[in-house]
Design a protein around this motif. Structure first.
Motif, mmCIF file in Angstrom:
data_model
loop_
_atom_site.group_PDB
_atom_site.id
_atom_site.type_symbol
_atom_site.label_atom_id
_atom_site.label_comp_id
_atom_site.label_asym_id
_atom_site.label_seq_id
_atom_site.Cartn_x
_atom_site.Cartn_y
_atom_site.Cartn_z
ATOM 1 N N ILE A 235 -58.105 50.787 4.720
ATOM 2 C CA ILE A 235 -57.108 50.348 5.699
ATOM 3 C C ILE A 235 -57.346 51.037 7.033
ATOM 4 O O ILE A 235 -57.347 50.404 8.095
ATOM 5 N N ALA A 236 -57.557 52.361 7.005
ATOM 6 C CA ALA A 236 -57.805 53.112 8.240
ATOM 7 C C ALA A 236 -59.078 52.631 8.926
ATOM 8 O O ALA A 236 -59.121 52.459 10.158
ATOM 9 N N ASN A 237 -60.121 52.389 8.135
ATOM 10 C CA ASN A 237 -61.374 51.915 8.710
ATOM 11 C C ASN A 237 -61.215 50.536 9.346
ATOM 12 O O ASN A 237 -61.772 50.261 10.420
ATOM 13 N N HIS A 238 -60.460 49.665 8.702
ATOM 14 C CA HIS A 238 -60.251 48.314 9.229
ATOM 15 C C HIS A 238 -59.496 48.369 10.558
ATOM 16 O O HIS A 238 -59.773 47.582 11.478
ATOM 17 N N LEU A 239 -58.540 49.290 10.663
ATOM 18 C CA LEU A 239 -57.761 49.402 11.901
ATOM 19 C C LEU A 239 -58.645 49.755 13.100
ATOM 20 O O LEU A 239 -58.379 49.317 14.222
ATOM 21 N N VAL A 240 -59.699 50.534 12.865
ATOM 22 C CA VAL A 240 -60.538 50.964 13.983
ATOM 23 C C VAL A 240 -61.810 50.131 14.144
ATOM 24 O O VAL A 240 -62.400 50.105 15.233
ATOM 25 N N SER B 32 -63.072 46.188 4.068
ATOM 26 C CA SER B 32 -63.985 46.347 2.936
ATOM 27 C C SER B 32 -63.741 45.192 1.964
ATOM 28 O O SER B 32 -62.723 44.502 2.046
ATOM 29 N N PRO B 33 -64.661 44.955 1.027
ATOM 30 C CA PRO B 33 -64.447 43.872 0.058
ATOM 31 C C PRO B 33 -63.130 44.003 -0.709
ATOM 32 O O PRO B 33 -62.416 43.024 -0.891
ATOM 33 N N ASP B 34 -62.807 45.219 -1.160
ATOM 34 C CA ASP B 34 -61.569 45.421 -1.922
ATOM 35 C C ASP B 34 -60.340 45.144 -1.063
ATOM 36 O O ASP B 34 -59.379 44.510 -1.517
ATOM 37 N N LEU C 67 -48.700 54.100 5.749
ATOM 38 C CA LEU C 67 -49.677 53.325 4.977
ATOM 39 C C LEU C 67 -49.173 51.909 4.746
ATOM 40 O O LEU C 67 -49.922 50.935 4.880
ATOM 41 N N PHE C 68 -47.890 51.770 4.418
ATOM 42 C CA PHE C 68 -47.276 50.459 4.197
ATOM 43 C C PHE C 68 -47.356 49.615 5.468
ATOM 44 O O PHE C 68 -47.801 48.469 5.447
ATOM 45 N N LYS C 69 -46.939 50.188 6.590
ATOM 46 C CA LYS C 69 -46.950 49.447 7.858
ATOM 47 C C LYS C 69 -48.374 49.098 8.273
ATOM 48 O O LYS C 69 -48.643 47.985 8.763
ATOM 49 N N SER C 70 -49.319 50.024 8.090
ATOM 50 C CA SER C 70 -50.705 49.774 8.485
ATOM 51 C C SER C 70 -51.296 48.604 7.718
ATOM 52 O O SER C 70 -52.044 47.791 8.275
ATOM 53 N N PHE C 71 -50.957 48.492 6.429
ATOM 54 C CA PHE C 71 -51.472 47.371 5.634
ATOM 55 C C PHE C 71 -50.956 46.044 6.178
ATOM 56 O O PHE C 71 -51.736 45.103 6.388
ATOM 57 N N PHE C 72 -49.663 45.953 6.437
ATOM 58 C CA PHE C 72 -49.121 44.685 6.910
ATOM 59 C C PHE C 72 -49.493 44.415 8.370
ATOM 60 O O PHE C 72 -49.464 43.258 8.806
#
Length: 202
Positions: free
Chosen positions: A59-64, A69-71, A99-104
């Motif tokens: 999640i952190a990597n996707h934000l930046v 990632s595949p998963d 973490l919850f907010k970052s995912f959504f």
């Protein structure tokens, strides 16, 4: 006469950080309540659990980077394609977890339009219960989801106690939320894809 069984795809998103997690436990109890309500109506419920703890680094990597990632990509796809969502977060600093907010934040703003959502939260004390109304419900209203009327907060004392007389016991609240969410899922099944229902409950 042959009875056709409909399978509803439900995704439960848990933002709990510990193992075992009270947030995961609440998500499981809510899922069971929905299954129980629909069991006698020729409808099966297929539940997939998304544990955000396991996706924290992606999640952190996707934000930046802007690339999942595949998963993580598979988890996002499951949420978007689900017939309904159960979402549970622990309370941090009087709100949902980062973490919850970052995912959504990674989900397209219109992807949850009209999707039934059952919201829940966990915390050490019932004084945090308003997080459901001042944080979670507005978040999913912004995402144009249809949020079930009863939200469920589980404080530490709820798991083994009798609960607050004004709010009923935790099992009673879980049962009520599960029944309302099941009705919401059934309504969503029957409506046109571009129509968002306005529901009322006694």
């Amino acid at each position: 006469m042959t009875t056709t069984t409909t399978t509803l795809k439900l995704v439960a998103v848990s933002a709990g950080l510990s193992v075992p997690s009270s947030s995961r436990l609440l998500a499981d109890r809510l899922s069971d309540a929905v299954r129980s309500t629909l069991a006698g109506e020729a409808k099966d419920v297929e539940v997939r659990v998304v544990e955000l703890r396991e996706l924290a680094v992606p999640i952190a990597n996707h934000l930046v980077t802007g690339f999942p990632s595949p998963d993580l990509g598979e988890a996002i796809e499951a949420v978007v394609e689900a017939d309904g969502l159960i979402v549970v977060t622990p309370v941090f600093a009087a709100s949902y977890s980062g973490l919850f907010k970052s995912f959504f934040d990674l989900i397209e703003p219109d992807a949850l339009t009209g999707k039934p959502v059952l919201i829940g939260a966990t915390g050490g004390t019932a004084r945090h219960s308003l997080v459901l109304e001042h944080a979670l419900r507005p978040l999913f209203a912004y995402l144009r989801a249809v949020v079930a009327p009863t939200a469920v907060f589980a404080a530490s004392e709820d798991w083994g106690g009798t609960g607050d007389a004004l709010t009923d016991t935790l099992p009673t609240r879980i049962s009520r939320a599960g029944e309302q969410f099941a009705r919401l899922l059934e309504t969503a099944e029957r409506r046109p894809a571009d129509e968002v229902p306005v529901l009322s409950f006694p």
